[in-house]
Design a protein around this motif. Structure first.
Motif, PDB file in Angstrom:
ATOM      1  N   LEU A 138     -11.121 -54.442 -16.665  1.00 11.15           N
ATOM      2  CA  LEU A 138     -10.161 -54.130 -15.685  1.00 11.15           C
ATOM      3  C   LEU A 138     -10.541 -54.058 -14.120  1.00 11.15           C
ATOM      4  CD1 LEU A 138      -8.931 -50.371 -16.813  1.00 11.15           C
ATOM      5  CD2 LEU A 138      -7.786 -52.503 -16.600  1.00 11.15           C
ATOM      6  N   GLU A 139     -11.875 -54.028 -13.918  1.00 10.93           N
ATOM      7  CA  GLU A 139     -12.355 -54.373 -12.494  1.00 10.93           C
ATOM      8  C   GLU A 139     -12.032 -55.838 -11.959  1.00 10.93           C
ATOM      9  OE1 GLU A 139     -16.292 -53.761 -11.419  1.00 10.93           O
ATOM     10  OE2 GLU A 139     -16.158 -51.815 -12.182  1.00 10.93           O
ATOM     11  N   ASP A 140     -12.261 -56.754 -13.028  1.00  6.42           N
ATOM     12  CA  ASP A 140     -11.833 -58.240 -12.897  1.00  6.42           C
ATOM     13  C   ASP A 140     -10.412 -58.632 -12.828  1.00  6.42           C
ATOM     14  OD1 ASP A 140     -13.796 -60.594 -13.513  1.00  6.42           O
ATOM     15  OD2 ASP A 140     -11.560 -61.106 -13.924  1.00  6.42           O
ATOM     16  N   ILE A 141      -9.713 -57.951 -13.598  1.00  5.49           N
ATOM     17  CA  ILE A 141      -8.233 -58.349 -13.596  1.00  5.49           C
ATOM     18  C   ILE A 141      -7.509 -57.669 -12.368  1.00  5.49           C
ATOM     19  CG2 ILE A 141      -7.047 -56.921 -15.139  1.00  5.49           C
ATOM     20  CD1 ILE A 141      -6.287 -59.446 -16.489  1.00  5.49           C
ATOM     21  N   GLN A 142      -8.111 -56.736 -11.811  1.00  8.66           N
ATOM     22  CA  GLN A 142      -7.343 -55.774 -10.739  1.00  8.66           C
ATOM     23  C   GLN A 142      -6.932 -56.422  -9.664  1.00  8.66           C
ATOM     24  OE1 GLN A 142      -7.608 -52.801 -12.091  1.00  8.66           O
ATOM     25  NE2 GLN A 142      -5.625 -52.156 -10.818  1.00  8.66           N
ATOM     26  N   ALA A 143      -7.507 -57.544  -9.322  1.00  9.75           N
ATOM     27  CA  ALA A 143      -7.169 -58.675  -8.201  1.00  9.75           C
ATOM     28  C   ALA A 143      -6.067 -59.484  -8.575  1.00  9.75           C
ATOM     29  CB  ALA A 143      -8.453 -59.723  -7.915  1.00  9.75           C
ATOM     30  N   PHE A 144      -5.611 -59.334  -9.745  1.00  5.40           N
ATOM     31  CA  PHE A 144      -4.345 -60.259 -10.069  1.00  5.40           C
ATOM     32  C   PHE A 144      -3.103 -59.427 -10.559  1.00  5.40           C
ATOM     33  CE2 PHE A 144      -8.673 -62.292 -11.274  1.00  5.40           C
ATOM     34  CZ  PHE A 144      -8.551 -63.387 -10.374  1.00  5.40           C
ATOM     35  N   SER A 145      -2.341 -59.238  -9.629  1.00  5.79           N
ATOM     36  CA  SER A 145      -1.180 -58.294  -9.980  1.00  5.79           C
ATOM     37  C   SER A 145      -0.081 -59.171 -10.769  1.00  5.79           C
ATOM     38  CB  SER A 145      -0.443 -57.535  -8.714  1.00  5.79           C
ATOM     39  OG  SER A 145      -0.023 -59.031  -7.888  1.00  5.79           O
ATOM     40  N   GLY A 146       0.379 -58.565 -11.699  1.00  9.48           N
ATOM     41  CA  GLY A 146       1.459 -59.362 -12.716  1.00  9.48           C
ATOM     42  C   GLY A 146       0.680 -59.644 -13.723  1.00  9.48           C
ATOM     43  N   CYS A 147      -0.698 -59.675 -13.767  1.00  5.90           N
ATOM     44  CA  CYS A 147      -1.424 -60.108 -14.784  1.00  5.90           C
ATOM     45  C   CYS A 147      -2.175 -58.869 -15.424  1.00  5.90           C
ATOM     46  CB  CYS A 147      -2.436 -61.142 -14.150  1.00  5.90           C
ATOM     47  SG  CYS A 147      -2.955 -62.449 -15.471  1.00  5.90           S
ATOM     48  N   ILE A 148      -2.033 -57.830 -15.161  1.00  5.66           N
ATOM     49  CA  ILE A 148      -2.862 -56.684 -15.545  1.00  5.66           C
ATOM     50  C   ILE A 148      -2.135 -55.975 -16.732  1.00  5.66           C
ATOM     51  CG2 ILE A 148      -3.641 -54.334 -15.219  1.00  5.66           C
ATOM     52  CD1 ILE A 148      -3.415 -55.271 -12.039  1.00  5.66           C
ATOM     53  N   PRO A 149      -2.769 -56.129 -17.943  1.00  5.94           N
ATOM     54  CA  PRO A 149      -2.120 -55.688 -19.278  1.00  5.94           C
ATOM     55  C   PRO A 149      -1.600 -54.123 -19.193  1.00  5.94           C
ATOM     56  CG  PRO A 149      -4.381 -55.815 -19.528  1.00  5.94           C
ATOM     57  CD  PRO A 149      -4.326 -56.266 -18.180  1.00  5.94           C
ATOM     58  N   ALA A 150      -0.638 -53.683 -19.716  1.00  3.25           N
ATOM     59  CA  ALA A 150       0.047 -52.402 -19.861  1.00  3.25           C
ATOM     60  C   ALA A 150      -1.217 -51.742 -20.702  1.00  3.25           C
ATOM     61  CB  ALA A 150       1.073 -52.424 -20.429  1.00  3.25           C
ATOM     62  N   GLN A 151      -1.557 -52.304 -21.533  1.00  2.00           N
ATOM     63  CA  GLN A 151      -2.759 -51.915 -22.342  1.00  2.00           C
ATOM     64  C   GLN A 151      -3.450 -53.083 -22.871  1.00  2.00           C
ATOM     65  OE1 GLN A 151      -0.037 -49.317 -24.985  1.00  2.00           O
ATOM     66  NE2 GLN A 151      -1.673 -47.967 -24.664  1.00  2.00           N
ATOM     67  N   CYS A 152      -4.879 -52.981 -23.280  1.00  2.00           N
ATOM     68  CA  CYS A 152      -5.489 -54.170 -23.731  1.00  2.00           C
ATOM     69  C   CYS A 152      -5.372 -54.061 -25.202  1.00  2.00           C
ATOM     70  CB  CYS A 152      -7.293 -53.911 -23.389  1.00  2.00           C
ATOM     71  SG  CYS A 152      -7.609 -54.211 -21.592  1.00  2.00           S
ATOM     72  N   GLY A 153      -5.830 -55.123 -25.676  1.00  2.00           N
ATOM     73  CA  GLY A 153      -5.635 -55.210 -27.203  1.00  2.00           C
ATOM     74  C   GLY A 153      -5.369 -56.488 -27.859  1.00  2.00           C
ATOM     75  N   ARG A 154      -4.799 -56.473 -28.914  1.00  2.00           N
ATOM     76  CA  ARG A 154      -4.757 -57.672 -29.764  1.00  2.00           C
ATOM     77  C   ARG A 154      -3.254 -57.972 -30.159  1.00  2.00           C
ATOM     78  NH1 ARG A 154      -9.300 -54.599 -33.115  1.00  2.00           N
ATOM     79  NH2 ARG A 154     -10.928 -54.921 -31.334  1.00  2.00           N
ATOM     80  N   VAL A 155      -2.854 -59.269 -30.559  1.00  2.00           N
ATOM     81  CA  VAL A 155      -1.532 -59.419 -31.102  1.00  2.00           C
ATOM     82  C   VAL A 155      -1.863 -60.597 -32.055  1.00  2.00           C
ATOM     83  CG1 VAL A 155      -1.120 -61.123 -29.322  1.00  2.00           C
ATOM     84  CG2 VAL A 155       0.760 -60.025 -30.628  1.00  2.00           C
ATOM     85  N   VAL A 156      -0.901 -60.259 -33.235  1.00  2.00           N
ATOM     86  CA  VAL A 156      -0.972 -61.677 -34.168  1.00  2.00           C
ATOM     87  C   VAL A 156       0.428 -61.766 -34.642  1.00  2.00           C
ATOM     88  CG1 VAL A 156      -1.455 -59.921 -36.324  1.00  2.00           C
ATOM     89  CG2 VAL A 156      -2.087 -62.481 -36.544  1.00  2.00           C
ATOM     90  N   ALA A 157       0.619 -63.337 -34.691  1.00  2.00           N
ATOM     91  CA  ALA A 157       2.156 -63.668 -35.077  1.00  2.00           C
ATOM     92  C   ALA A 157       2.012 -64.896 -35.691  1.00  2.00           C
ATOM     93  CB  ALA A 157       3.080 -63.789 -33.793  1.00  2.00           C
ATOM     94  N   ASP A 158       2.948 -64.753 -36.971  1.00  2.00           N
ATOM     95  CA  ASP A 158       3.115 -65.852 -37.845  1.00  2.00           C
ATOM     96  C   ASP A 158       4.177 -66.813 -37.827  1.00  2.00           C
ATOM     97  OD1 ASP A 158       0.507 -65.411 -38.979  1.00  2.00           O
ATOM     98  OD2 ASP A 158       1.305 -64.041 -40.643  1.00  2.00           O
ATOM     99  N   ASN A 159       5.182 -66.173 -36.968  1.00  2.00           N
ATOM    100  CA  ASN A 159       6.479 -66.775 -36.806  1.00  2.00           C
ATOM    101  C   ASN A 159       6.776 -67.394 -35.346  1.00  2.00           C
ATOM    102  OD1 ASN A 159       7.037 -66.217 -39.563  1.00  2.00           O
ATOM    103  ND2 ASN A 159       8.133 -64.501 -38.741  1.00  2.00           N
ATOM    104  N   VAL A 160       5.727 -67.647 -34.596  1.00  2.00           N
ATOM    105  CA  VAL A 160       5.874 -67.973 -33.132  1.00  2.00           C
ATOM    106  C   VAL A 160       5.557 -69.708 -33.194  1.00  2.00           C
ATOM    107  CG1 VAL A 160       4.783 -68.135 -30.991  1.00  2.00           C
ATOM    108  CG2 VAL A 160       5.175 -66.028 -31.941  1.00  2.00           C
ATOM    109  N   ILE A 161       4.521 -69.990 -33.934  1.00  2.00           N
ATOM    110  CA  ILE A 161       4.337 -71.692 -33.964  1.00  2.00           C
ATOM    111  C   ILE A 161       4.879 -71.898 -35.216  1.00  2.00           C
ATOM    112  CG2 ILE A 161       2.449 -73.445 -34.147  1.00  2.00           C
ATOM    113  CD1 ILE A 161       2.727 -71.573 -31.261  1.00  2.00           C
TER     114      ILE A 161
END
Ligand SMILES: O=C(O)CCC(=O)C(=O)O
Ligand SMILES: [Fe+2]
Length: 324
Positions: A100-123
């Motif tokens: 959070l500290e690191d990413i604070q400097a980059f507005s628009g890039c701060i996640p609403a929540q940290c976590g994971r995502v997996v998707a089989d139908n994108v690629i």
């Protein structure tokens, strides 16, 4: 010969105690009788009690089994099985404070929540196949002695023996790559960026492809150098300083093309969340301490994947590999 005890003189009996003893002598038989009567009267109830006790015992055994199952699954939660087709699945993990500290400097890039995502139908499977063939063509020019090879088309780094060489010193890019490789890589990169942006509720334009971006090829050979030891738990933000969002694209199938080699999130609570690689499966996660992970050792076959990651810091941005 008499014993000492037999020669002992009995103490005079206390009259109070005698009365009590007498009272008992009368009461004991009557209690027994009453108990017998009670048992006779309640034989039916006894049976019911026994049945209830048996049922209770069975319930306890069942609960114990359930508890054990729960405990086992706690240590080994398969979050994304290779048998499933997952449209999109997300899990939230609290952001680590350093992330959070690191990413604070980059507005628009701060996640609403940290976590994971997996998707089989994108690629698509066709896109994964093109990238798999591209990786295989590259690895024909070099492979690690120790079962973990990487090929970075951006820098040219390719594992060879116990070292790294520059693939572009071995073969001209124009001879190695087809036009469709380049267009496919670009389209895949864009799709990943889009998925990460929507999964973490950030702006797509705040994400930049970053280095290293590489294909990996793992086998069950014994490690020859530390670079081959891919099975150690690590945090991507520490290993690759520029990463803010990691994505992995799997190019072949766990259980069919290789055994072992599952991706494991090592949770703080001492249990694992497992993702089974599968052709065209895409996974993405925030790269901080909230997502420590490792790859289980491959026990057979060949495992191919691509690490395609993003930074929020434009200073660490790279262009799509041009395959020169
Ligand atoms: O190939 C994978 O599943 C994970 C690789 C990884 O952890 C990494 O590249 O940092
Ligand atoms: Fe990693």
């Amino acid at each position: 010969m008499g014993t000492r005890s037999s020669q002992r003189v009995s103490k005079p009996t206390n009259p109070k105690k005698v009365k009590k003893k007498e009272r008992n002598a009368v009461e004991v038989p009557s209690r027994l009788v009453r108990m017998k009567k009670f048992i006779e009267m309640h034989k039916g109830a006894q049976k019911i009690t026994l049945i209830l006790m048996a049922v209770f015992g069975l319930q306890c055994a069942y609960l114990l089994k359930l508890f054990k199952l729960f405990e086992e699954s706690n240590n080994d939660l398969t979050w994304a099985s290779s048998n499933d087709i997952i449209p999109t699945k997300q899990a939230v993990v609290p952001c680590s404070s350093s992330y959070l500290e690191d990413i604070q400097a980059f507005s628009g890039c701060i996640p609403a929540q940290c976590g994971r995502v997996v998707a089989d139908n994108v690629i698509t499977s066709a896109e994964a196949e093109i990238l798999l063939n591209l990786a295989k063509r590259g690895f024909a020019y070099g492979e690690s002695d120790g079962g973990a090879s990487i090929l970075d088309f951006h820098s040219g780094a390719l594992s060879k023996g116990k070292k790294f060489v520059n693939i572009y010193s071995l073969i001209k890019a124009s001879e190695l790559f087809h036009e469709e490789d380049i267009t496919t890589y670009r389209s895949v990169r864009r799709k990943i960026q889009n998925l990460l942006a929507s999964a973490f509720n950030i702006s797509e334009s705040a994400l930049y492809l970053t280095h290293p971006t590489f294909f990996s090829f793992l086998t069950n050979k014994d490690a020859a150098t530390v670079h081959d030891e891919y099975w150690h738990t690590h945090v991507d933000k520490e290993t690759y300083k520029s990463f803010h969002y990691t994505s992995l694209l799997y190019l072949n199938n766990y259980g069919k093309d290789f055994t072992g080699g599952r991706f494991i999130f090592d949770e703080l609570a001492n249990y694992s969340t497992i993702l089974e690689p599968k052709k065209a499966r895409l996974s993405g996660f925030t790269s901080g301490w909230e997502n420590p992970h490792h790859v289980e050792r491959v026990t057979g076959g060949s495992r191919y994947a691509a690490t395609i990651s993003f930074t929020c810091n434009p200073k660490n941005a790279i262009k799509d590999p041009g395959f020169r």
